[in-house]
Design a protein around this motif. Structure first.
Motif, PDB file in Angstrom:
ATOM      1  N   VAL A 263       0.913  -1.028   0.169  1.00  0.00           N
ATOM      2  CA  VAL A 263      -0.183  -0.134  -0.242  1.00  0.00           C
ATOM      3  C   VAL A 263       0.790   1.250   0.118  1.00  0.00           C
ATOM      4  CG1 VAL A 263      -1.889   1.236   1.199  1.00  0.00           C
ATOM      5  CG2 VAL A 263      -1.979  -1.247   1.003  1.00  0.00           C
ATOM      6  N   PRO A 264       1.848   1.394   0.820  1.00  0.00           N
ATOM      7  CA  PRO A 264       2.632   2.586   0.985  1.00  0.00           C
ATOM      8  C   PRO A 264       3.482   2.523  -0.422  1.00  0.00           C
ATOM      9  CG  PRO A 264       2.861   1.703   3.001  1.00  0.00           C
ATOM     10  CD  PRO A 264       2.005   0.585   2.120  1.00  0.00           C
TER      11      PRO A 264
ATOM     12  N   LEU B  39       3.260   5.707  -3.178  1.00  0.00           N
ATOM     13  CA  LEU B  39       4.573   6.635  -3.391  1.00  0.00           C
ATOM     14  C   LEU B  39       4.765   6.513  -5.083  1.00  0.00           C
ATOM     15  CD1 LEU B  39       7.114   7.912  -2.569  1.00  0.00           C
ATOM     16  CD2 LEU B  39       8.036   5.822  -2.351  1.00  0.00           C
ATOM     17  N   LEU B  40       4.627   5.243  -5.603  1.00  0.00           N
ATOM     18  CA  LEU B  40       5.014   5.179  -6.945  1.00  0.00           C
ATOM     19  C   LEU B  40       4.028   5.782  -7.774  1.00  0.00           C
ATOM     20  CD1 LEU B  40       6.244   1.570  -7.216  1.00  0.00           C
ATOM     21  CD2 LEU B  40       7.385   3.688  -6.770  1.00  0.00           C
ATOM     22  N   GLY B  41       2.633   5.891  -7.176  1.00  0.00           N
ATOM     23  CA  GLY B  41       1.611   6.612  -8.137  1.00  0.00           C
ATOM     24  C   GLY B  41       1.573   7.830  -7.934  1.00  0.00           C
ATOM     25  N   ARG B  42       2.037   8.415  -6.830  1.00  0.00           N
ATOM     26  CA  ARG B  42       2.262   9.837  -6.543  1.00  0.00           C
ATOM     27  C   ARG B  42       3.503  10.628  -7.087  1.00  0.00           C
ATOM     28  NH1 ARG B  42       0.605  13.022  -1.009  1.00  0.00           N
ATOM     29  NH2 ARG B  42       0.538  15.226  -1.842  1.00  0.00           N
TER      30      ARG B  42
ATOM     31  N   ILE C 131      -2.797  -0.671  -7.078  1.00  0.00           N
ATOM     32  CA  ILE C 131      -2.911   0.753  -6.171  1.00  0.00           C
ATOM     33  C   ILE C 131      -2.215   1.793  -6.818  1.00  0.00           C
ATOM     34  CG2 ILE C 131      -2.030   1.628  -3.697  1.00  0.00           C
ATOM     35  CD1 ILE C 131      -2.155  -1.288  -2.688  1.00  0.00           C
ATOM     36  N   GLN C 132      -1.151   1.630  -7.505  1.00  0.00           N
ATOM     37  CA  GLN C 132      -0.685   2.589  -8.279  1.00  0.00           C
ATOM     38  C   GLN C 132      -1.426   3.350  -9.404  1.00  0.00           C
ATOM     39  OE1 GLN C 132       3.026   1.388 -10.076  1.00  0.00           O
ATOM     40  NE2 GLN C 132       3.546   3.422 -11.111  1.00  0.00           N
ATOM     41  N   ALA C 133      -2.263   2.460  -9.911  1.00  0.00           N
ATOM     42  CA  ALA C 133      -3.315   2.843 -10.789  1.00  0.00           C
ATOM     43  C   ALA C 133      -4.189   3.794 -10.146  1.00  0.00           C
ATOM     44  CB  ALA C 133      -3.829   1.549 -11.582  1.00  0.00           C
ATOM     45  N   ALA C 134      -4.941   3.221  -9.061  1.00  0.00           N
ATOM     46  CA  ALA C 134      -5.679   3.975  -8.418  1.00  0.00           C
ATOM     47  C   ALA C 134      -5.288   5.392  -7.961  1.00  0.00           C
ATOM     48  CB  ALA C 134      -6.257   2.987  -7.166  1.00  0.00           C
TER      49      ALA C 134
ATOM     50  N   ASP D 159      -8.357  10.344  -9.443  1.00  0.00           N
ATOM     51  CA  ASP D 159      -8.684  11.468  -8.613  1.00  0.00           C
ATOM     52  C   ASP D 159      -8.569  11.705  -7.287  1.00  0.00           C
ATOM     53  OD1 ASP D 159     -10.535   9.718  -8.027  1.00  0.00           O
ATOM     54  OD2 ASP D 159     -12.238  10.994  -8.463  1.00  0.00           O
ATOM     55  N   LEU D 160      -7.634  10.694  -6.845  1.00  0.00           N
ATOM     56  CA  LEU D 160      -7.337  10.593  -5.336  1.00  0.00           C
ATOM     57  C   LEU D 160      -6.568  11.794  -4.699  1.00  0.00           C
ATOM     58  CD1 LEU D 160      -7.297   9.107  -2.828  1.00  0.00           C
ATOM     59  CD2 LEU D 160      -5.259   7.946  -3.385  1.00  0.00           C
TER      60      LEU D 160
END
Length: 224
Positions: free
Chosen positions: A33-34, A38-41, A114-117, A121-122
């Protein structure tokens, strides 16, 4: 068939696999999850490098991944030797190696959904939470986790299925020592190698049933 199902070797491999998954599944959540967030943002070279490392188990053959980990964590490895001399911890050819192999194999499949989510719009919701004066831990628990809950569930199902079927990394880090590091997947490998197809079929059927249950749960999560 009944005699095979109650064979001490078969029972041991099932129990060992359950012990490995008891570590791997919580690790998927606590690490995945972290990492996914991190990789998504995140942006920058370090994030790109971390993304590359997380992706390696997906693109490299499992035996190659296991070999590289063996070089690092082996008895004379870069980290393995200090761990053994200073802390008395030996990762390879034991239960820690099997747990690490399972986590390594499954973590990319946990991170990617999770990275895709997070890339949706998160971020707008996170910013709104900050404007309202909410702390980061509160935002993470009350905004990020609920928003990503289906992706987290999907990642857990995929990562668990991948870890259950892991052979290559486990073979090198665990050593496939009979009565010590032979998980269900490795026991299937051993049974086929020795020509015991009844044992191999029984254990393969067991993994197939678990995989079917995970697939059904994944589809139900997607519909939800």
């Amino acid at each position: 068939m009944l005699a095979t199902a109650t064979d001490p070797g078969v029972v041991f491999s099932i129990r060992l696999t359950l012990r490995v998954m008891a570590v791997a599944v919580p690790a998927f959540f606590l690490l995945g999850v972290p990492l996914g967030y991190l990789l998504g943002r995140g942006r920058g070279r370090w994030v790109a490098a971390l993304d590359f490392l997380v992706s390696l188990p997906l693109v490299l053959p499992p035996m190659a991944v296991g070999f590289f980990l063996l070089l690092v964590l082996g008895r004379r490895g870069l980290l393995g030797e200090p761990l053994r001399h200073v802390f008395g911890v030996e990762v390879v050819f034991g239960y820690p190696g099997l747990a690490l192999a399972a986590v390594t194999a499954g973590i990319p499949l946990m991170v990617r959904p999770i990275q895709a989510a997070v890339r949706g719009d998160l971020m707008r919701l996170v910013e709104l939470s900050a404007v309202l004066g909410k702390s980061w831990p509160t935002t993470f628990v009350r905004v990020v986790l609920p928003h990503c809950r289906k992706s987290i569930a999907a990642g857990l199902f995929l990562a668990t299925g991948r870890a259950l079927g892991e052979v290559g990394v486990s073979l090198l880090l665990g050593g496939d020592i009979i009565g010590r590091t032979n998980t269900v997947s490795l026991e299937i490998y051993n049974a086929v190698f020795t020509g015991d197809f009844v044992r191999a079929g029984l254990l393969s059927g067991l993994l197939a049933l678990v995989s079917l249950a995970l697939t059904l749960a994944l589809k139900r999560t997607g519909r939800g």
